[in-house]
Design a protein around this motif. Structure first.
Motif, short mmCIF file in Angstrom:
data_model
loop_
_atom_site.label_atom_id
_atom_site.label_comp_id
_atom_site.label_asym_id
_atom_site.label_seq_id
_atom_site.Cartn_x
_atom_site.Cartn_y
_atom_site.Cartn_z
N MET A 4 -4.91 24.38 18.23
CA MET A 4 -5.99 25.17 18.85
C MET A 4 -6.85 25.78 17.74
O MET A 4 -6.33 26.35 16.80
CB MET A 4 -5.38 26.29 19.69
N SER A 5 -8.14 25.61 17.85
CA SER A 5 -9.05 26.13 16.82
C SER A 5 -9.74 27.38 17.31
O SER A 5 -9.95 27.55 18.51
CB SER A 5 -10.08 25.07 16.43
N LEU A 6 -10.11 28.22 16.35
CA LEU A 6 -10.85 29.44 16.68
C LEU A 6 -12.32 29.11 16.87
O LEU A 6 -12.86 28.23 16.19
CB LEU A 6 -10.67 30.47 15.57
N VAL A 7 -12.95 29.87 17.78
CA VAL A 7 -14.38 29.64 18.06
C VAL A 7 -15.10 30.98 17.97
O VAL A 7 -14.65 31.99 18.53
CB VAL A 7 -14.59 29.03 19.46
N GLU A 60 -19.09 28.04 17.71
CA GLU A 60 -18.67 27.01 16.76
C GLU A 60 -17.44 27.50 15.99
O GLU A 60 -17.13 28.70 15.97
CB GLU A 60 -19.80 26.72 15.78
N VAL A 61 -16.75 26.53 15.36
CA VAL A 61 -15.58 26.90 14.56
C VAL A 61 -16.07 27.69 13.35
O VAL A 61 -16.92 27.21 12.59
CB VAL A 61 -14.80 25.66 14.09
N PRO A 62 -15.56 28.93 13.15
CA PRO A 62 -16.07 29.75 12.05
C PRO A 62 -15.52 29.30 10.69
O PRO A 62 -14.38 28.84 10.58
CB PRO A 62 -15.58 31.14 12.41
N GLU A 63 -16.37 29.48 9.68
CA GLU A 63 -15.93 29.16 8.32
C GLU A 63 -15.11 30.30 7.77
O GLU A 63 -14.09 30.08 7.10
CB GLU A 63 -17.17 28.92 7.44
N GLN A 100 -12.59 40.01 19.93
CA GLN A 100 -13.23 38.70 19.91
C GLN A 100 -13.32 38.19 18.46
O GLN A 100 -13.40 38.97 17.51
CB GLN A 100 -14.65 38.79 20.50
N VAL A 101 -13.32 36.85 18.32
CA VAL A 101 -13.42 36.20 17.00
C VAL A 101 -14.88 35.90 16.71
O VAL A 101 -15.62 35.45 17.60
CB VAL A 101 -12.58 34.90 16.96
N PHE A 102 -15.29 36.18 15.43
CA PHE A 102 -16.68 35.94 15.04
C PHE A 102 -16.71 35.24 13.67
O PHE A 102 -15.77 35.34 12.90
CB PHE A 102 -17.46 37.26 14.92
N GLU A 103 -17.82 34.56 13.43
CA GLU A 103 -18.13 34.11 12.06
C GLU A 103 -18.57 35.36 11.30
O GLU A 103 -19.45 36.09 11.75
CB GLU A 103 -19.26 33.07 12.10
N ASP A 148 -28.39 30.28 12.08
CA ASP A 148 -27.71 31.55 12.38
C ASP A 148 -28.64 32.54 13.07
O ASP A 148 -28.27 33.21 14.04
CB ASP A 148 -27.18 32.17 11.07
N ALA A 149 -29.85 32.60 12.57
CA ALA A 149 -30.84 33.52 13.16
C ALA A 149 -31.14 33.14 14.61
O ALA A 149 -31.25 33.99 15.49
CB ALA A 149 -32.11 33.53 12.33
N VAL A 150 -31.28 31.82 14.86
CA VAL A 150 -31.56 31.34 16.22
C VAL A 150 -30.41 31.70 17.16
O VAL A 150 -30.61 32.12 18.30
CB VAL A 150 -31.82 29.82 16.21
N MET A 151 -29.18 31.53 16.67
CA MET A 151 -28.02 31.85 17.49
C MET A 151 -27.99 33.33 17.87
O MET A 151 -27.74 33.71 19.02
CB MET A 151 -26.72 31.50 16.73
#
Length: 505
Positions: A1-4, A10-13, A23-26, A83-86
């Motif tokens: 299971m991957s983090l989003v 998206e999968v965070p770096e 909550q999980v964030f980039e 990133d800005a668009v998101m």
């Protein structure tokens, strides 16, 4: 299971978790959001970079830092732009949701406000109408409200009625009635059988035609004039009562309305013009009798004599007292100055509604018509029923005494007109009218020479011969009132077609 990442999906770096919303964030995205807003993007709670908790994950290949070459530089630029668009897209989604909630709330508030405004407008309109009705009476009726209502309450209670009668019909009042009757009888004997020289002759009367018609006296929305009277001292002044609840005073010569009197809450079925004062009277199914000042244009007295609709009204020759009949089976004798009911009587053996009432010219006796086709003659001083005239079938609609004091004319819902001799107490003439003819109004002229009938049409008979000299069919509706001008110089009528018509040579 991957983090989003909760922002970019998206999968965070460099994943990190917010202890505020869990909550999980980039990391770079959440740091930019915190720098701009200082809150958690999920629930809006305050959040700082120090609170973020990094999540350790194993990466097979660690991403390399962008180098100075052109392609990595472009990629870095695109990444930043993405990133800005998101972030912007996320903010817009949140704003859209908030705006939808605000709009929904505003629409509910608007709907509720409209309902409240409509209700308040209705209440204000009703209050204004009530104020307009009460304003003219405030100064005059309030002091008499208690005495005026006492007899009405007493009249329906049996024994107390007797008390109110004894208090009301004082010896002074009875003496006043007797004195007036003596004077009138003496004057009648002096006149004898002579006819006034100015009286229009029958051959001229037969040539009468409609000379004027007025349809604007009463409201068109509730059409119909239900009652008519002329001022005895100046027959150019016409009084009408309408289905629109209004009483109207009209000047025949000027051809204009003198006063429109408003106050009744139901149609006006009876009107009388005072012979010597600028005062008029009206009665209605709203159970009240109103006394109006024509000059002031307001109601100066309300007589509450009955528990049900008032069906008949007649003014005593003294000009100080009113006779009224009602569906409550009572007739009442009231003082117009105080609004007090002096006496109130019913024929308990009959138990039937009264349909009309009329004083004899001398004022000591009067007649009432009933819903079961009887005509009753009453002695006013003794308050007793002294004679009954059966013969009609159907409710009695109108009665009229001749000025000669001997004749009584009656009409009922049997398409006939009956004439009674008060000396012999019998019916000496019956005029059978057309089938389904409705008799609504009967009136003798001031000399007792002519009798006018209003109903399905207008007919005028010459007394003694009882032959028809006139017939008018100008009204398009039922004729409800008919009256003679002075010395029969003209004839006037009113009807359900809302028009007031005048006939003469």
């Amino acid at each position: 299971m991957s983090l989003v990442c909760a922002i970019s999906n998206e999968v965070p770096e460099h994943p990190c978790v917010s202890p505020v919303s869990n909550q999980v964030f980039e990391r770079r995205l959440i740091e930019k959001y915190i720098a701009e807003n200082g809150t958690d993007p999920m629930n809006g709670q305050p959040l700082s970079e120090e609170q973020l908790v990094d999540i350790k994950v194993s990466h097979p290949i660690r991403p390399k830092a962008p180098s100075a070459t052109s392609i990595p530089a472009i990629l870095k630029s695109l990444q930043d732009e993405w990133d800005a668009v998101m972030l912007h897209s996320f903010t817009l989604r949140q704003q859209l949701q908030t705006t939808r909630q605000e709009l929904s709330h505003a629409l509910y508030q608007h709907d509720a406000a409209c309902r409240v405004i409509a209700r308040l407008t209705k209440e204000v309109t009703a209050a204004r109408e009530a104020l307009a009705t009460l304003k003219p009476q405030a100064g005059l009726i309030a002091p008499q409200a208690v005495p005026a209502s006492q007899p009405a309450a007493a009249g329906s209670a049996g024994e107390p009625m007797e008390i109110s009668e004894q208090v009301g019909m004082t010896p002074e009042i009875i003496q006043k009635l007797q004195d007036k009757a003596t004077i009138l009888t003496t004057e009648r004997k002096k006149r004898g059988k002579t006819v006034p020289e100015e009286l229009v002759r029958a051959e001229d009367l037969s040539k009468y035609r409609q000379v004027a018609s007025h349809a604007g006296l009463h409201s068109a929305s509730v059409p119909g004039i239900l009652s008519l009277d002329l001022c005895p001292s100046d027959t150019n002044k016409v009084l009408t009562g309408g289905a629109d609840k209004n009483v109207v005073v009209f000047d025949k010569n000027e051809e204009q309305i003198v006063a429109t009197l408003k106050g009744h809450t139901k149609k006006v079925t009876s009107v009388i013009y005072h012979p010597s004062q600028s005062v008029v009277f009206s009665a209605s199914p709203d159970t009240t009798i109103r006394v109006w000042s024509v000059t002031a244009g307001n109601c100066v007295q309300v007589v509450r004599a009955h528990e049900a609709g008032v069906t008949g009204l007649s003014l005593h020759a003294t000009g100080d007292y009113l006779l009224s009949s009602s569906e409550d089976q009572y007739w009442a004798f009231s003082d117009i100055q105080t609004g007090r009911v002096l006496t109130k009587v019913t024929d308990e053996s009959a138990g039937c509604a009264l349909t009309c009432a009329q004083f004899h010219p001398d004022g000591l006796i009067f007649g009432t018509g009933t819903a079961d086709s009887q005509i009753k003659i009453w002695d006013l001083k003794e308050r007793t029923n002294v004679a009954n005239f059966p013969g009609h079938s159907g409710p009695v609609t109108s009665i009229a005494f001749s000025e000669n004091g001997y004749y009584l004319a009656t009409g009922a819902q049997d398409s006939s007109l009956k004439l009674w001799d008060l000396r012999k107490l019998k019916n000496f003439k019956t005029i059978t009218l057309d089938n389904n003819y409705e008799v609504k109004s009967l009136v003798f002229d001031q000399s007792g020479t002519y009798l006018a009938v209003g109903g399905s049409d207008i007919r005028v008979y010459i007394c003694k011969q009882w032959s028809e000299v006139l017939n008018f069919t100008d009204h398009t509706g039922l004729v409800t009132g008919v009256a003679f001008g002075e010395n029969a110089q003209f004839l006037t009528s009113a009807g359900m077609d809302r028009s007031l018509k005048f006939y003469s040579l």
